[in-house]
Design a protein around this motif. Structure first.
Motif, PDB file in Angstrom:
ATOM      1  N   UNK A 140      90.736 -27.002   0.028  1.00  0.00           N
ATOM      2  CA  UNK A 140      89.391 -26.956  -0.539  1.00  0.00           C
ATOM      3  C   UNK A 140      88.774 -25.575  -0.337  1.00  0.00           C
ATOM      4  N   UNK A 144      87.587 -22.909  -3.202  1.00  0.00           N
ATOM      5  CA  UNK A 144      86.216 -22.397  -3.295  1.00  0.00           C
ATOM      6  C   UNK A 144      86.217 -20.863  -3.254  1.00  0.00           C
ATOM      7  N   UNK A 146      88.658 -18.821  -4.186  1.00  0.00           N
ATOM      8  CA  UNK A 146      89.200 -18.309  -5.441  1.00  0.00           C
ATOM      9  C   UNK A 146      88.140 -18.371  -6.541  1.00  0.00           C
ATOM     10  N   UNK A 147      87.452 -19.510  -6.628  1.00  0.00           N
ATOM     11  CA  UNK A 147      86.407 -19.658  -7.645  1.00  0.00           C
ATOM     12  C   UNK A 147      85.286 -18.654  -7.440  1.00  0.00           C
ATOM     13  N   UNK A 148      84.876 -18.513  -6.189  1.00  0.00           N
ATOM     14  CA  UNK A 148      83.745 -17.631  -5.894  1.00  0.00           C
ATOM     15  C   UNK A 148      84.083 -16.194  -6.252  1.00  0.00           C
ATOM     16  N   UNK A 150      86.335 -15.312  -8.492  1.00  0.00           N
ATOM     17  CA  UNK A 150      86.397 -15.259  -9.959  1.00  0.00           C
ATOM     18  C   UNK A 150      84.986 -15.041 -10.516  1.00  0.00           C
ATOM     19  N   UNK A 159      88.294  -6.246 -11.962  1.00  0.00           N
ATOM     20  CA  UNK A 159      89.581  -6.938 -11.873  1.00  0.00           C
ATOM     21  C   UNK A 159      89.616  -7.918 -10.715  1.00  0.00           C
ATOM     22  N   UNK A 160      90.331  -9.003 -10.954  1.00  0.00           N
ATOM     23  CA  UNK A 160      90.543 -10.028  -9.930  1.00  0.00           C
ATOM     24  C   UNK A 160      92.038 -10.162  -9.727  1.00  0.00           C
ATOM     25  N   UNK A 161      92.504  -9.984  -8.510  1.00  0.00           N
ATOM     26  CA  UNK A 161      93.930 -10.118  -8.254  1.00  0.00           C
ATOM     27  C   UNK A 161      94.180 -11.242  -7.251  1.00  0.00           C
ATOM     28  N   UNK A 162      94.940 -12.244  -7.678  1.00  0.00           N
ATOM     29  CA  UNK A 162      95.358 -13.320  -6.786  1.00  0.00           C
ATOM     30  C   UNK A 162      96.699 -12.885  -6.201  1.00  0.00           C
ATOM     31  N   UNK A 164      99.796 -13.368  -3.458  1.00  0.00           N
ATOM     32  CA  UNK A 164     100.482 -14.271  -2.531  1.00  0.00           C
ATOM     33  C   UNK A 164     101.051 -13.478  -1.356  1.00  0.00           C
ATOM     34  N   UNK A 178      99.133  -1.316  -7.332  1.00  0.00           N
ATOM     35  CA  UNK A 178      97.846  -1.510  -8.007  1.00  0.00           C
ATOM     36  C   UNK A 178      96.822  -0.472  -7.543  1.00  0.00           C
ATOM     37  N   UNK A 185      97.973  -1.182 -16.611  1.00  0.00           N
ATOM     38  CA  UNK A 185      97.629  -2.426 -17.341  1.00  0.00           C
ATOM     39  C   UNK A 185      98.632  -2.727 -18.442  1.00  0.00           C
TER      40      UNK A 185
ATOM     41  N   UNK B  61      92.643   3.900 -20.273  1.00  0.00           N
ATOM     42  CA  UNK B  61      91.748   2.755 -20.079  1.00  0.00           C
ATOM     43  C   UNK B  61      90.350   2.974 -20.666  1.00  0.00           C
ATOM     44  N   UNK B  91      97.154  -8.694 -16.450  1.00  0.00           N
ATOM     45  CA  UNK B  91      97.997  -7.496 -16.462  1.00  0.00           C
ATOM     46  C   UNK B  91      98.545  -7.295 -15.065  1.00  0.00           C
ATOM     47  N   UNK B  93      97.507  -5.344 -12.963  1.00  0.00           N
ATOM     48  CA  UNK B  93      96.418  -5.180 -11.993  1.00  0.00           C
ATOM     49  C   UNK B  93      95.483  -6.378 -12.012  1.00  0.00           C
ATOM     50  N   UNK B  94      96.023  -7.546 -12.299  1.00  0.00           N
ATOM     51  CA  UNK B  94      95.240  -8.763 -12.133  1.00  0.00           C
ATOM     52  C   UNK B  94      94.572  -9.259 -13.394  1.00  0.00           C
ATOM     53  N   UNK B  95      93.614 -10.140 -13.213  1.00  0.00           N
ATOM     54  CA  UNK B  95      92.892 -10.765 -14.319  1.00  0.00           C
ATOM     55  C   UNK B  95      91.599 -10.014 -14.578  1.00  0.00           C
ATOM     56  N   UNK B  96      91.221  -9.922 -15.833  1.00  0.00           N
ATOM     57  CA  UNK B  96      89.905  -9.363 -16.145  1.00  0.00           C
ATOM     58  C   UNK B  96      89.340 -10.097 -17.358  1.00  0.00           C
ATOM     59  N   UNK B 147      87.902 -21.481 -15.110  1.00  0.00           N
ATOM     60  CA  UNK B 147      86.795 -21.121 -14.213  1.00  0.00           C
ATOM     61  C   UNK B 147      85.910 -20.050 -14.825  1.00  0.00           C
ATOM     62  N   UNK B 151      82.000 -20.217 -15.785  1.00  0.00           N
ATOM     63  CA  UNK B 151      81.010 -19.244 -15.316  1.00  0.00           C
ATOM     64  C   UNK B 151      80.181 -18.737 -16.482  1.00  0.00           C
TER      65      UNK B 151
ATOM     66  N   UNK C 146      82.247 -29.077  -9.666  1.00  0.00           N
ATOM     67  CA  UNK C 146      82.417 -28.294  -8.445  1.00  0.00           C
ATOM     68  C   UNK C 146      82.350 -26.795  -8.732  1.00  0.00           C
ATOM     69  N   UNK C 154      76.622 -18.990  -5.813  1.00  0.00           N
ATOM     70  CA  UNK C 154      76.790 -17.538  -5.787  1.00  0.00           C
ATOM     71  C   UNK C 154      75.564 -16.861  -6.378  1.00  0.00           C
TER      72      UNK C 154
END
Lengths: 185, 185, 185
Positions: A140, A144, A146-148, A150, A159-162, A164, A178, A185, B61, B91, B93-96, B147, B151, C146, C154
């Motif tokens: 959970x 939360x 990850x969502x926040x 995002x 940019x958002x990078x997930x 692992x 990166x 890109x 870019x 990409x 470098x992640x999500x945008x 998500x 938003x 959620x 946020x």
């Protein structure tokens, strides 16, 4: 060489291996490493408010909030900084964002994730982490976070990078690629 | 007949069947169909910057960002438009977010989803899609897209529709009902 | 005793047990209980627009929106209020946020969740709930709620509490502890 990002935010739940990654990456690439919690404590110390984390987190909420804000303002003055923070804090009164979005504008946000098992094992080794979590509550919390993040990436159009952290060296390699070069890109 | 929405945004990951749906829906109902990527390319061509997608996405870019913004401004002038775009770009470098929230204000946002298997099969047929995904990374991408569009729907206080494209005709029927009549709440 | 929060928002899908919880909590702690839907209906009645929920939700969208906004303005004048609302409304044209974020600034947001089975059983008993859901669509709805509330937390930098209503007394205990004392972080 010029670094492509001014403000790099690295978030993750306690025990995910964030700090190890941040220290190594910033050392290699030349970003200034800032641990948000440590900077908060050093500010609290300089004002004779607390000398340990436990003391600082026992201060009344308003004082804690003031220290948190002063920390953000201090970071705002820096350039090519890599900020290591939880992103979302978990307490008995729920989740709250710990990224000061009104003060710091990130250029890229990382969310470090790992297997729940691995995180819980790591926490058993680390006496500094006092959160009691099971696999379900940890899932959970990670959702939360990850969502926040995002949400923050939308608000700042950054940019958002997930990422692992199953294998540390692989994770470091990807982050280096990166953070070295914005034009992949 | 007056159409109930001025700006309809249709998002989905590559291979989900978005474009087929958008073309048929806009043809039937009288919305002007705009493919964001195609409009970007035609702007790039008119400025002699690129003649193919590959050339355009190899531009620096800043130039890409400028084309992206010009495209948004062009769409902003239109009425009863149905905009076909990824919503979130993936990409190295992640999500945008690729929806220009500062320029275009959607009245309703669709997120087209489908089974991961079906999407991956579709991609194998389409030589234009160059993203390498497995079921896990595709699930992540779809989650981030959902998500991110949630938003946007909060930021604009507009409707968010999660639409399953498991059966094309069923999906088209549902969308037609929604886009024909705003008063079915 | 002074209450720690001015505006408490409690959200959840229909049938999750939200209203039972809200009534008991506000009675015990001294927050003023407001049911958003009921207040909307009483405003609609006072203007001779509708005398039942069904009549109100059959009004044209603009009138409904006006009633919704008037309700928000009325709540804004109150202090130490606990607002019971869905958070996200589901209709044939998708999901839409029902928390009036432009008018009401929450200090803490609760999302009440429960097992899908339990919720669907509860709905069968309640003739007022007219939404037809299966486990899959209910899961989707709960996920969107959620996320949407995470987004609001946020935007307002306020606390977000995910609360399981598997055991009513346990859930009430936890909420009481949170709403009695802001300094339990």
């Amino acid at each position: 060489m010029e670094l492509p990002y001014n403000v790099v935010i690295v978030t993750g739940v306690p025990g995910v291996g964030k700090t190890t990654i941040c220290r190594r990456i910033s050392g290699t690439l030349g970003y200034e490493y800032v641990n948000y919690g440590d900077l908060m404590l050093s500010i609290a110390k300089s004002r004779d408010l607390a000398s340990t984390d436990i003391e600082m987190f026992s201060l009344d909420m308003e004082t804690q909030h003031e220290i948190w804000k002063s920390t953000a303002l201090k970071i705002k003055e820096k350039k090519n900084v890599l900020v290591d923070l939880h992103g979302v804090d978990q307490s008995l009164i729920g989740y709250i964002i710990s990224l000061p979005v009104e003060i710091i504008k990130p250029d890229i946000i990382f969310v470090i994730e790992s297997l729940e098992d691995k995180i819980l094992k790591q926490r058993n080794k680390d006496t500094k982490i006092r959160i009691v979590d099971n696999i379900k509550s940890l899932k959970e919390h990670m959702g939360i976070l990850r969502n926040t993040m995002a949400i923050c990436s939308v608000l700042f159009a950054c940019n958002l990078v997930i990422m692992k952290n199953d294998d540390l060296e692989e994770c470091l390699n990807k982050m280096e690629n990166i953070l070295n070069n914005s034009n992949t890109a």
